[in-house]
Motif scaffolding. Sequence first.
Motif, PDB file in Angstrom:
ATOM      1  N   UNK A  26      49.583  38.081  49.271  1.00 28.41           N
ATOM      2  CA  UNK A  26      49.756  38.843  48.036  1.00 28.41           C
ATOM      3  C   UNK A  26      48.448  38.974  47.261  1.00 28.41           C
ATOM      4  N   UNK A  27      47.664  37.899  47.189  1.00 28.96           N
ATOM      5  CA  UNK A  27      46.411  37.949  46.433  1.00 28.96           C
ATOM      6  C   UNK A  27      45.381  38.844  47.112  1.00 28.96           C
ATOM      7  N   UNK A  28      45.401  38.901  48.455  1.00 26.85           N
ATOM      8  CA  UNK A  28      44.448  39.777  49.159  1.00 26.85           C
ATOM      9  C   UNK A  28      44.778  41.245  48.936  1.00 26.85           C
ATOM     10  N   UNK A  29      46.027  41.541  48.552  1.00 27.19           N
ATOM     11  CA  UNK A  29      46.395  42.915  48.228  1.00 27.19           C
ATOM     12  C   UNK A  29      45.998  43.329  46.826  1.00 27.19           C
ATOM     13  N   UNK A  30      45.578  42.351  46.015  1.00 22.99           N
ATOM     14  CA  UNK A  30      45.202  42.620  44.624  1.00 22.99           C
ATOM     15  C   UNK A  30      43.695  42.737  44.477  1.00 22.99           C
ATOM     16  N   UNK A  31      42.960  41.857  45.144  1.00 21.44           N
ATOM     17  CA  UNK A  31      41.506  41.826  44.981  1.00 21.44           C
ATOM     18  C   UNK A  31      40.844  41.321  46.262  1.00 21.44           C
ATOM     19  N   UNK A  32      39.587  41.723  46.439  1.00 25.35           N
ATOM     20  CA  UNK A  32      38.818  41.215  47.581  1.00 25.35           C
ATOM     21  C   UNK A  32      38.412  39.758  47.353  1.00 25.35           C
ATOM     22  N   UNK A  33      38.465  39.320  46.092  1.00 23.23           N
ATOM     23  CA  UNK A  33      38.145  37.922  45.761  1.00 23.23           C
ATOM     24  C   UNK A  33      39.422  37.081  45.769  1.00 23.23           C
ATOM     25  N   UNK A  34      40.267  37.330  46.789  1.00 20.85           N
ATOM     26  CA  UNK A  34      41.567  36.662  46.822  1.00 20.85           C
ATOM     27  C   UNK A  34      41.435  35.146  46.991  1.00 20.85           C
ATOM     28  N   UNK A  35      40.338  34.689  47.609  1.00 27.70           N
ATOM     29  CA  UNK A  35      40.172  33.245  47.782  1.00 27.70           C
ATOM     30  C   UNK A  35      39.991  32.537  46.447  1.00 27.70           C
TER      31      UNK A  35
END
Length: 314
Positions: free
Chosen positions: A274-283
């Motif tokens: 889900x976070x990788x779908x929001x931003x490239x800085x998902x980590x």
Amino acid sequence: MSATAKTLVLHLGLLAVLFALQFVLPAYHHGNLARIMVLASYAVGYNILFGYTGLLSLGHALFFAAGMYGMGLTIQHAGFTPAPALIVGILAGAIVAAGLALLALRTTGVAFLIVTLMFAQAGYLTILYFGEYTRGDEGFVIQAADRMLWGIDLSDPTNRYFAAWGLFAVCLLLCLRLIRAPFGKTLVAIRENEERVRMLGYNTFAHKLAAMVVSGTVSAAGGAFYGLLFGYAGASFASVQYSIFPLLWVLLGGAGTVLGPFVGTLFMFYLIDLSSGVTTAYLLIVGVALVLLTLFAPQGLTGELRRRVWGWLP
């Protein structure tokens, strides 16, 4: 209702829900959940050693890869069918785990962690060195025609889901049975106070050796099924990243709880997704969430449930 009955209802209920989800999930989540169940089986193996025996390992990618390559290489180069190839993969993991245990268990604490990490890295480099057979970093694809198990096409999403569910069900119930048996209770005692257990006359080395073999075998089963169900084997699965993943899954879900590996794997998989779908800085988002969980749920999600609500959770 007794604690034993509650435990059985909860764990069998989870398996029933996962079975039923096959018929209602959309294709994307259907595939994700199949992958999660296989990876959770790997985490169950890790939890036996870390959560219940108290041995912190950074070498479990070696067992996962042993199962994956033991299965994959026999199909690719020896012409094995999936059933014997799976057996070879699982046996490969058991043998590697036994060999590593005989060496690593001569150490304790941080030294044990370093030794397991060292051997896992040696396994990763071995895969790269024999790239002529393993295809190194590139890996190799297991064709759909080679993934027919007893006439069942495991490349089909429905069959793949049920195979993943079957593996997870066996690993979950095996872990539940193990920790409720005298052997499992001895492992927990070793985790809490090994010296006292030794004074009571138990052979702690033999118990830890057995725990490591069981842990490695279950982890190898996860690797063998992962390669077969998803049709790929690559060196990245032997890297240190895949030794850290099960540690995170178990810590997030709750070390020393039967359901913890599944809960942690499910949580982290979808957190990254889900976070990788929001931003490239998902980590960064993943890191913040992990820090918050560590601060406010130090025993993991299932561990906190056991501490605050359901004290009977195994």
